[in-house]
Design a protein around this motif. Structure first.
Motif, PDB file in Angstrom:
ATOM      1  N   VAL A 176      59.705   9.946  28.149  1.00 37.31           N
ATOM      2  CA  VAL A 176      59.210  10.564  26.923  1.00 37.31           C
ATOM      3  C   VAL A 176      59.143   9.512  25.823  1.00 37.31           C
ATOM      4  CG1 VAL A 176      59.642  12.335  25.192  1.00 37.31           C
ATOM      5  CG2 VAL A 176      60.309  12.736  27.552  1.00 37.31           C
ATOM      6  N   TYR A 196      58.853   9.457  21.836  1.00 40.64           N
ATOM      7  CA  TYR A 196      59.103  10.434  20.783  1.00 40.64           C
ATOM      8  C   TYR A 196      59.006   9.776  19.415  1.00 40.64           C
ATOM      9  CZ  TYR A 196      63.706   8.244  21.018  1.00 40.64           C
ATOM     10  OH  TYR A 196      64.722   7.326  21.035  1.00 40.64           O
ATOM     11  N   THR A 237      60.094   5.541  16.179  1.00 42.38           N
ATOM     12  CA  THR A 237      59.444   5.757  17.465  1.00 42.38           C
ATOM     13  C   THR A 237      60.325   5.175  18.557  1.00 42.38           C
ATOM     14  OG1 THR A 237      57.266   5.609  16.431  1.00 42.38           O
ATOM     15  CG2 THR A 237      57.352   5.347  18.815  1.00 42.38           C
ATOM     16  N   LEU A 257      65.488  13.003  26.663  1.00 41.60           N
ATOM     17  CA  LEU A 257      65.166  13.208  25.248  1.00 41.60           C
ATOM     18  C   LEU A 257      66.289  13.874  24.460  1.00 41.60           C
ATOM     19  CD1 LEU A 257      63.197  13.058  22.883  1.00 41.60           C
ATOM     20  CD2 LEU A 257      62.244  15.234  23.645  1.00 41.60           C
ATOM     21  N   PHE A 304      68.162  12.160  21.363  1.00 41.07           N
ATOM     22  CA  PHE A 304      68.010  12.723  20.023  1.00 41.07           C
ATOM     23  C   PHE A 304      69.386  12.987  19.410  1.00 41.07           C
ATOM     24  CE2 PHE A 304      67.491  16.676  17.450  1.00 41.07           C
ATOM     25  CZ  PHE A 304      66.855  16.088  16.381  1.00 41.07           C
ATOM     26  N   VAL A 356      62.530  15.826  15.437  1.00 43.96           N
ATOM     27  CA  VAL A 356      61.495  15.369  16.366  1.00 43.96           C
ATOM     28  C   VAL A 356      60.172  15.957  15.890  1.00 43.96           C
ATOM     29  CG1 VAL A 356      60.673  15.391  18.748  1.00 43.96           C
ATOM     30  CG2 VAL A 356      63.127  15.285  18.288  1.00 43.96           C
ATOM     31  N   HIS A 387      57.078  14.639  17.303  1.00 47.59           N
ATOM     32  CA  HIS A 387      56.042  14.416  18.320  1.00 47.59           C
ATOM     33  C   HIS A 387      56.686  13.898  19.595  1.00 47.59           C
ATOM     34  CE1 HIS A 387      51.962  13.633  19.704  1.00 47.59           C
ATOM     35  NE2 HIS A 387      52.365  12.440  20.119  1.00 47.59           N
ATOM     36  N   VAL A 388      56.216  14.395  20.737  1.00 51.08           N
ATOM     37  CA  VAL A 388      56.644  13.879  22.037  1.00 51.08           C
ATOM     38  C   VAL A 388      55.440  13.763  22.960  1.00 51.08           C
ATOM     39  CG1 VAL A 388      59.014  14.760  21.950  1.00 51.08           C
ATOM     40  CG2 VAL A 388      57.237  16.154  22.950  1.00 51.08           C
TER      41      VAL A 388
END
Length: 87
Positions: free
Chosen positions: A5, A7, A19, A25, A29, A49, A51-52
């Motif tokens: 991923v 992100y 980024t 993920l 995070f 978050v 965008h992934v």
């Protein structure tokens, strides 16, 4: 089979973005928001978050992360992602 991923995190308090790339993920995070003790992400907590993107290979994810960290990628983030998160 692992998924990778890319992100993008956003800090509302500072207006900064970060980024990154990971194969896990949620733990990553959590690390950015609570566990890390030094580095860029510790200074601008809390992060959300925004965008992934999912990839089947680490190489593809690394290429996309690198692209997003270029001037063109940062411009794309500012133009298409941030307007939805800045109040």
């Amino acid at each position: 089979m692992n998924e990778f991923v890319v992100y993008i995190l956003f800090s509302k308090s500072s207006g900064k973005t970060y980024t990154g790339m990971s194969s896990v993920l949620i733990p990553r995070f959590h690390y950015h928001n609570t566990k890390s003790t030094k580095g860029f992400t510790t200074r601008y907590r809390p992060w959300i978050v925004i965008h992934v993107e999912f990839f089947k290979s680490k190489k593809e994810a690394m290429l996309r992360e690198k692209e997003l960290k270029t001037g063109k990628g940062r411009d794309w983030i500012k133009q298409f992602l941030l307007p939805h998160h800045i109040i």
